[in-house]
Design a protein around this motif. Structure first.
Motif, mmCIF file in Angstrom:
data_model
loop_
_atom_site.group_PDB
_atom_site.id
_atom_site.type_symbol
_atom_site.label_atom_id
_atom_site.label_comp_id
_atom_site.label_asym_id
_atom_site.label_seq_id
_atom_site.Cartn_x
_atom_site.Cartn_y
_atom_site.Cartn_z
ATOM 1 N N THR A 20 0.836 -1.204 0.000
ATOM 2 C CA THR A 20 0.000 0.000 0.000
ATOM 3 C C THR A 20 0.872 1.256 0.000
ATOM 4 N N GLY A 21 0.260 2.390 -0.262
ATOM 5 C CA GLY A 21 0.967 3.662 -0.236
ATOM 6 C C GLY A 21 1.290 4.106 1.184
ATOM 7 N N VAL A 22 0.518 3.646 2.148
ATOM 8 C CA VAL A 22 0.744 4.005 3.545
ATOM 9 C C VAL A 22 2.073 3.421 4.033
ATOM 10 N N GLY A 23 2.459 2.311 3.465
ATOM 11 C CA GLY A 23 3.694 1.648 3.865
ATOM 12 C C GLY A 23 4.920 2.527 3.698
ATOM 13 N N ARG A 24 4.871 3.448 2.735
ATOM 14 C CA ARG A 24 5.992 4.352 2.517
ATOM 15 C C ARG A 24 6.275 5.224 3.735
ATOM 16 N N PHE A 25 5.245 5.489 4.519
ATOM 17 C CA PHE A 25 5.404 6.329 5.704
ATOM 18 C C PHE A 25 5.508 5.513 6.986
ATOM 19 N N VAL A 26 4.762 4.421 7.066
ATOM 20 C CA VAL A 26 4.707 3.631 8.295
ATOM 21 C C VAL A 26 5.964 2.776 8.471
ATOM 22 N N LEU A 27 6.418 2.134 7.431
ATOM 23 C CA LEU A 27 7.562 1.229 7.557
ATOM 24 C C LEU A 27 8.850 1.919 8.003
ATOM 25 N N PRO A 28 9.182 3.119 7.514
ATOM 26 C CA PRO A 28 10.369 3.791 8.052
ATOM 27 C C PRO A 28 10.243 4.121 9.542
ATOM 28 N N VAL A 29 9.044 4.489 9.984
ATOM 29 C CA VAL A 29 8.844 4.779 11.401
ATOM 30 C C VAL A 29 9.014 3.502 12.231
ATOM 31 N N VAL A 30 8.467 2.397 11.752
ATOM 32 C CA VAL A 30 8.618 1.114 12.446
ATOM 33 C C VAL A 30 10.086 0.696 12.466
ATOM 34 N N ALA A 31 10.782 0.886 11.353
ATOM 35 C CA ALA A 31 12.206 0.532 11.294
ATOM 36 C C ALA A 31 13.017 1.359 12.282
ATOM 37 N N LEU A 32 12.722 2.650 12.393
ATOM 38 C CA LEU A 32 13.413 3.489 13.378
ATOM 39 C C LEU A 32 13.114 3.025 14.805
ATOM 40 N N GLY A 33 11.887 2.591 15.062
ATOM 41 C CA GLY A 33 11.538 2.071 16.381
ATOM 42 C C GLY A 33 12.301 0.802 16.717
ATOM 43 N N VAL A 34 12.439 -0.080 15.738
ATOM 44 C CA VAL A 34 13.197 -1.321 15.951
ATOM 45 C C VAL A 34 14.666 -1.002 16.199
ATOM 46 N N VAL A 35 15.229 -0.110 15.414
ATOM 47 C CA VAL A 35 16.637 0.273 15.609
ATOM 48 C C VAL A 35 16.833 0.909 16.981
#
Length: 114
Positions: A23-38
């Motif tokens: 989805t297009g939302v993934g472009r915004f949500v996935l980087p935020v989730v990745a930063l949270g994991v890091v």
């Protein structure tokens, strides 16, 4: 049983990530989730480790404390316990306990501490 629940949680997370990627939302949500994991990994690695940083796999720790329970008896001889040994079996990655495999307490007297 605990491993099964964790496996189900991992599968659900992967399914959600897979759905977000399409989805297009993934472009915004996935980087935020990745930063949270890091950030979570950084916090874990900066804490004082329970084991050496090269430790990997199942490990057991034994923690001793004074017996808080006056009615506790030694498991070896039946006399009043003065110390409680808490054992913790954990799965460790890079010195950080990740999964608790088993734990328990063993009350012992001074004669059986060693």
């Amino acid at each position: 049983m605990r491993f099964g629940r964790e496996l189900v949680a991992v599968v659900i997370v992967f399914a959600l990530v897979g759905a977000l990627v399409r989805t297009g939302v993934g472009r915004f949500v996935l980087p935020v989730v990745a930063l949270g994991v890091v950030a979570g990994v950084v916090v874990l690695l900066t804490r004082r480790p329970a084991y050496t940083r090269t430790t990997f796999g199942p490990r057991t720790r034994i923690l001793e404390s004074l017996s808080p329970d006056a009615d506790a008896v030694c498991v070896e001889c039946g006399s009043p316990a003065t110390t409680v040994r808490r054992y913790v079996r954990e799965w460790v990655i890079l010195g950080v306990p990740v999964v608790l495999l088993d734990d328990g307490q063993i009350p012992i007297c001074d004669d059986h501490r060693d």
